[in-house]
Design an enzyme around this catalytic site. Structure first.
Site, mmCIF file in Angstrom:
data_model
loop_
_atom_site.group_PDB
_atom_site.id
_atom_site.type_symbol
_atom_site.label_atom_id
_atom_site.label_comp_id
_atom_site.label_asym_id
_atom_site.label_seq_id
_atom_site.Cartn_x
_atom_site.Cartn_y
_atom_site.Cartn_z
ATOM 1 N N CYS A 69 0.743 -1.361 -0.063
ATOM 2 C CA CYS A 69 0.093 0.059 -0.080
ATOM 3 C C CYS A 69 0.872 1.113 0.006
ATOM 4 O O CYS A 69 0.384 2.154 -0.774
ATOM 5 C CB CYS A 69 -0.929 0.176 1.208
ATOM 6 S SG CYS A 69 -0.248 0.143 2.835
ATOM 7 N N HIS A 108 -2.469 0.947 7.438
ATOM 8 C CA HIS A 108 -2.867 0.926 5.741
ATOM 9 C C HIS A 108 -2.893 2.290 5.353
ATOM 10 O O HIS A 108 -3.458 3.604 6.031
ATOM 11 C CB HIS A 108 -4.181 0.442 5.620
ATOM 12 C CG HIS A 108 -4.652 0.398 4.225
ATOM 13 N ND1 HIS A 108 -3.819 -0.061 3.152
ATOM 14 C CD2 HIS A 108 -5.757 1.161 3.602
ATOM 15 C CE1 HIS A 108 -4.588 0.136 2.130
ATOM 16 N NE2 HIS A 108 -5.697 0.736 2.293
ATOM 17 N N ASP A 125 -7.583 4.788 -3.232
ATOM 18 C CA ASP A 125 -6.793 3.748 -2.586
ATOM 19 C C ASP A 125 -6.467 2.813 -3.798
ATOM 20 O O ASP A 125 -7.279 2.063 -3.972
ATOM 21 C CB ASP A 125 -7.436 3.238 -1.322
ATOM 22 C CG ASP A 125 -6.853 2.025 -0.465
ATOM 23 O OD1 ASP A 125 -5.553 1.914 -0.954
ATOM 24 O OD2 ASP A 125 -7.322 1.729 0.343
#
Length: 270
Positions: A69, A108, A125
């Protein structure tokens, strides 16, 4: 340093008009999701991936690799900033798969994106390594729903004792909404992610140190590799699963099915 947008857009197969509009945000987001795989090879092999933009460009854009991520969303944030969007970096607590009462750390990375002239921000995202990940940005509004075909998502407020409202992203799992992660709109900066990235990549208890995780979203199909278990989920819900025979087949599948090419001589654990 600025990102080489020509190389980045070639990597994700995007050729639209370079303007900070909602449609450009939507199409770049989807192209990134389809163009660059998710993988955690650096932590698995014992190192923390660099989040410096030149290194991300070298690895994810020019190097036939993916990332997790912090890498994906740092790369997308750089591209969006250069296109004229206003990007605010955020962190979330992953709740999918958590047992009742479990409190996971906020590890995250995601982002809030503002488009000039638009009354509502968007949540973007491209780094959530899951079949529940967003394919396109979702409006940052209570009870907002997004049909990011073939997926469907919504945003709701979750119970929370803190001073900021807690948002929860949920994914439609065929009749019920499954929570994916929770976040507030508190801005985070690059040094914050350096600390989080180091923890996730080097802590022996981190799941990314324990097993291989790779994801590839393609038109009509989603591939997921967890350890040696390969799962392919078609858009119609059909699931095919098989166990790979060993490290040699894992390396072959990574290269052929996930577009993740490791240096010759790489030895995977187990």
């Amino acid at each position: 340093m600025t990102l080489d947008l020509d190389a980045y857009f070639a990597r994700i197969g995007w050729s639209g008009e370079r303007r900070p509009t909602v449609e450009v945000l939507r199409s770049v987001h989807r192209a990134h999701m389809l163009g660059i795989p998710f993988e955690n090879l650096e932590p698995l092999l014992g190192s923390a991936p660099s989040l410096a933009l030149p290194d991300l460009e070298r690895k994810l854009v020019r190097g036939d690799r993916g990332g997790y991520c912090y890498e994906h969303n740092t790369l997308l944030a750089a591209a969006l900033n250069q296109l004229g969007f206003r990007v605010t970096l955020l962190t979330a607590r992953v709740v999918v798969g958590a047992a009742p009462g479990d409190i996971r750390p906020r590890t995250h990375m995601l982002m809030q994106v503002d488009v000039e002239g638009e009354p509502v921000s968007c949540l973007a995202d491209v780094g959530f390594g899951s079949h529940g990940a967003l394919l396109e940005p979702i409006p940052l509004a209570v009870d907002a729903e997004l049909l990011d075909t073939p997926r469907r998502h919504r945003l709701v407020h979750a119970p929370h004792d803190g001073p900021l409202e807690m948002w929860e992203l949920q994914a439609d799992k065929g009749g019920y909404w499954e929570p994916q992660y929770e976040f507030t709109l508190e801005p985070f900066e690059a040094p914050d992610y350096e600390v989080i990235n180091w923890h996730i990549a080097t802590n022996p208890r981190s799941p990314f140190r324990q097993a291989l995780y790779a994801q590839r979203t393609l038109p009509g199909l989603h591939r997921a590799l967890s350890g040696r278990t390969l799962v392919e989920t078609a858009d119609d819900g059909t699931v095919a699963e098989r166990e790979l025979s060993g490290p040699a087949e894992v390396l072959r599948v990574l290269a052929e099915d996930f577009d993740v090419h490791l240096p010759e001589g790489t030895v995977l654990p187990g």
